[in-house]
Scaffold this active site. Structure first.
Site, PDB file in Angstrom:
ATOM      1  N   SER A 178     -17.032  48.166  69.414  1.00 33.00           N
ATOM      2  CA  SER A 178     -17.787  48.645  68.188  1.00 33.00           C
ATOM      3  C   SER A 178     -18.562  47.689  67.381  1.00 33.00           C
ATOM      4  O   SER A 178     -19.248  47.032  68.211  1.00 33.00           O
ATOM      5  CB  SER A 178     -16.747  49.448  67.140  1.00 33.00           C
ATOM      6  N   THR A 179     -18.465  47.296  66.299  1.00 33.75           N
ATOM      7  CA  THR A 179     -19.246  46.373  65.515  1.00 33.75           C
ATOM      8  C   THR A 179     -19.050  45.098  66.278  1.00 33.75           C
ATOM      9  O   THR A 179     -17.944  44.447  66.655  1.00 33.75           O
ATOM     10  CB  THR A 179     -18.655  46.050  64.132  1.00 33.75           C
ATOM     11  N   HIS A 204     -19.531  51.975  69.937  1.00 34.72           N
ATOM     12  CA  HIS A 204     -19.887  52.824  68.832  1.00 34.72           C
ATOM     13  C   HIS A 204     -21.320  52.666  68.463  1.00 34.72           C
ATOM     14  O   HIS A 204     -21.637  51.305  68.290  1.00 34.72           O
ATOM     15  CB  HIS A 204     -19.160  52.658  67.544  1.00 34.72           C
ATOM     16  N   MET A 297     -14.492  47.430  64.268  1.00 38.16           N
ATOM     17  CA  MET A 297     -14.015  47.823  63.129  1.00 38.16           C
ATOM     18  C   MET A 297     -13.160  49.025  63.074  1.00 38.16           C
ATOM     19  O   MET A 297     -13.356  49.849  63.985  1.00 38.16           O
ATOM     20  CB  MET A 297     -15.125  48.160  62.004  1.00 38.16           C
TER      21      MET A 297
END
Length: 356
Positions: A178-179, A204, A297
């Site tokens: 993700s992040t 993501h 995250m």
């Protein structure tokens, strides 16, 4: 508690007004400046420096990417890109991610106020996570705060099971990020040789961005990389990235793997969801799979990685020091879902070793 101080840079007065209003209402966030372009931002930064910068990428006088590179050279700072959902905007935004931005907030061409108001919780959570992001190479990262809200599990897409399909000799790698994941995936995939097992990936990322991201990786890697389409084969030497806005599941017919791309509700506040992919890999590949969870995250992927480990798959997690945000790997480690914890620099070599 000291508030997170945010600078907004966008040439649209409406965007600045809406973003400033939403962020200012959130506890623990202070909008310390709101300016129309990077030239004005540079003047402000001579006197005051924010914790997080929310940055448009297409602006007059100086584009966002040039400004981002200047910031990263002078004083590395978490930058959240605020980008329009267009093909051109997607390509430009990915350049910004490669230059060091940590996250994307999307804005449509029309219905801006309604869209941003509906996405207020995500915007606030993204800014808070960015404030704790590790944007300095090998500096210790800090975990992102949990986002309190009800959330679906992978059960809404794929019912749970404790049994994998009958084993096959074909191997498969499942990656979840993700992040900070765009940079992490680039580091891993560019280090893999042309001959390697098939790879399935959830990063993501908003709709329209994953096709541009896959195309960029394809131009950099020895392996082929593409945005997944329904019924795409998972074959050696190719990586499939789940399209933004849709879930991706691994399926098997005989000894052959393929992916199913489906709509459905958000899972762990995401679509695509890492948990959905990992659960499907546990079911279809069992002990012939390797699961890898990297920077991001929240906790998406932790439960799915544990399901993979419970059916005999090998599992890896990225370590805290090399993560931009340690949330997802931390949760997987806490649940004993990861057999090994490794720095990003060692991940590609370990993937090859595990599957040799």
């Amino acid at each position: 508690m000291t508030p997170v101080r945010v600078m907004l840079i966008d040439d649209s007065a409406v965007v600045r007004q809406v973003l400033a209003g939403l962020l200012s209402q959130a506890p623990g966030i202070e909008v310390m400046a709101s300016v129309a372009d990077p030239v004005l931002a540079i003047e402000r930064l001579k006197h005051d420096w924010p914790d997080v910068i929310v940055l448009d990428v297409e602006m007059p006088r100086m584009d966002g990417i040039t400004f981002l590179r200047l910031v990263m050279q002078q004083r590395p700072t978490p930058v959240v890109i605020c980008s329009t959902l267009t093909e051109r905007g997607a390509r430009t935004t990915l350049e910004a991610m490669a230059a060091g931005a940590v996250a994307i907030v999307t804005k449509p061409k029309v219905g801006l106020k309604q869209f941003l108001s509906e996405a207020a919780d995500e915007l606030v959570a993204t800014v808070r996570a960015a404030a704790k992001a590790n944007v300095r190479t090998l500096a210790p990262g800090r975990a992102a705060p949990a986002v309190p809200a009800a959330k679906n599990t992978a059960d809404v897409i794929l019912p749970p099971t404790t049994r994998a399909m009958t084993q096959t000799t074909e191997r498969v790698v499942a990656l979840g990020t993700s992040t900070g994941g765009t940079q992490a995936l680039e580091a891993v995939l560019t280090a893999l040789p042309r001959v390697c097992p098939g790879i399935v990936i959830v990063q993501h990322m908003p709709e329209k961005f994953t096709a541009a991201f896959a195309a960029r990786l394809d131009s950099l890697c020895q392996i082929a990389v593409k945005e997944a389409e329904n019924n795409d084969r998972v074959v050696p030497g190719r990586a499939l990235i789940a399209p933004g806005g849709r879930h991706m599941l691994l399926k098997r017919s005989g000894a052959q793997y393929f992916v199913e791309v489906v709509d459905g509700p958000l899972v762990n506040r995401h679509r695509p969801s890492v948990d959905v992919l990992f659960r499907s890999v546990a079911r279809s590949a069992g002990a012939n799979a390797l699961g890898v969870i990297m920077t991001g995250m929240g906790d998406d992927g932790a439960a799915g990685l544990l399901e993979m480990r419970n059916v005999g798959a090998r599992t890896l997690a990225q370590d805290e020091a090399s993560c931009v945000v340690f949330g997802m790997p931390r949760e997987a480690i806490k649940r004993n879902a990861a057999e090994r914890v490794l720095p990003l620099s060692a991940m590609a070599a370990e993937i090859q070793r595990q599957l040799a």
